[in-house]
Write a protein that holds these residues in place. Structure first.
Motif: not given
Length: 272
Positions: A114-120, A138-140, A144-146, A202-213
């Motif tokens: 996920p870290a590689t996708l954070l900036v875009p 929700i979208l990322p 990610q799970s798709l 989705a319940w456990d994810e931290f990095l995207l949640a910290l950056a986007l929300n």
């Protein structure tokens, strides 16, 4: 002769690796701060207390974090299942060119950190005006799970005999109706397994949640639990109590659907 002991050793290692951290967190949640500083370590709480759970709910808006995590995880799971169902059905029922390459691409995408996708992702969500909204996660999470959910569902769809589906269409069902009335019910363990995987991700994810929300009203549990630590203090018993509260919904979910999930995880993979 060595096979049986090795099996028991492997089972013991798996149990310790899986349950020891959870048991340790549970026991710590009932300890007092002073107990954690004692040497030697006390495994069982000497003076069990529920104050840590009271502080977990009073020091931070834990219920708000729970609600945000549940909403984001549920909506991203539904979106993932909807998209993965269509993708898996196309992979198993339609004559696609370079199908093997498509499956390989799905596996490769699932391994992207996920870290590689954070900036875009941040730039895209900011452009769409979704930062600090549920949509930003929700979208990322769905994307990610798709791949994994598509592979899981495809392995089940492949095992549903096409003759049953063709018979339903001869009786008047459209292909879409055959999918929802025949294929999906017969693939129920796979649907539950894919849903559980997407929900847990989705319940456990931290990095995207910290950056986007990161706004106070939209924080999810992993980000919210980070707030319990002070500048120079780490209230581990309170943090452990919050972690137990975060684990409980997942434990209930797994217990309720354990048979279907085990059936789904033990089913063979998709043929290339």
């Amino acid at each position: 002769m060595l096979k049986l002991p090795l099996r028991w050793i492997a089972a013991a290692v798996l149990l310790i690796n899986g349950f020891f951290p959870a048991v340790w967190i549970l026991l710590t949640s009932f300890k007092q701060d002073a107990e954690l500083a004692q040497t030697p370590i006390t495994w069982w709480p000497q003076h069990p207390t529920l104050d840590n759970y009271v502080h977990a709910f009073s020091d931070q808006p834990l219920l708000l974090f729970l609600g945000n995590s549940f909403a984001v995880a549920l909506l991203s799971t539904l979106l993932t299942l909807f998209a993965a169902t269509g993708a898996a059905y196309a992979l198993t029922r339609l004559r696609l060119r370079r199908r093997g390459l498509t499956l390989t691409a799905l596996v490769a995408i699932a391994m992207f950190p996920p870290a590689t996708l954070l900036v875009p992702l941040f730039e895209i969500m900011r452009g769409l005006g979704l930062i600090n909204t549920y949509g930003a996660l929700i979208l990322p999470y769905a994307v990610q799970s798709l791949p994994v959910c598509t592979l899981v569902l495809a392995s089940f769809f492949q095992q549903v005999p096409k003759d049953i589906e063709n018979a339903a269409m001869l009786d008047g069902c459209t292909r879409l109706q055959a999918l929802y009335r025949i294929v999906l019910p017969l693939s129920a363990p796979g649907v539950f397994t894919a849903g559980i995987l997407a929900f847990v991700n989705a319940w456990d994810e931290f990095l995207l949640a910290l950056a986007l929300n990161a706004a106070p009203g939209s924080r999810t549990l992993p980000v919210g639990i980070l707030l319990y630590q002070g500048e120079f203090t780490f209230p581990w018993p309170v943090i452990s109590a919050a972690l137990v509260v975060a684990i409980v919904p997942l434990a209930i979910l797994i217990i309720l659907f354990q048979e279907r999930v085990i059936s789904g995880l033990t089913t063979g993979g998709i043929k290339g």
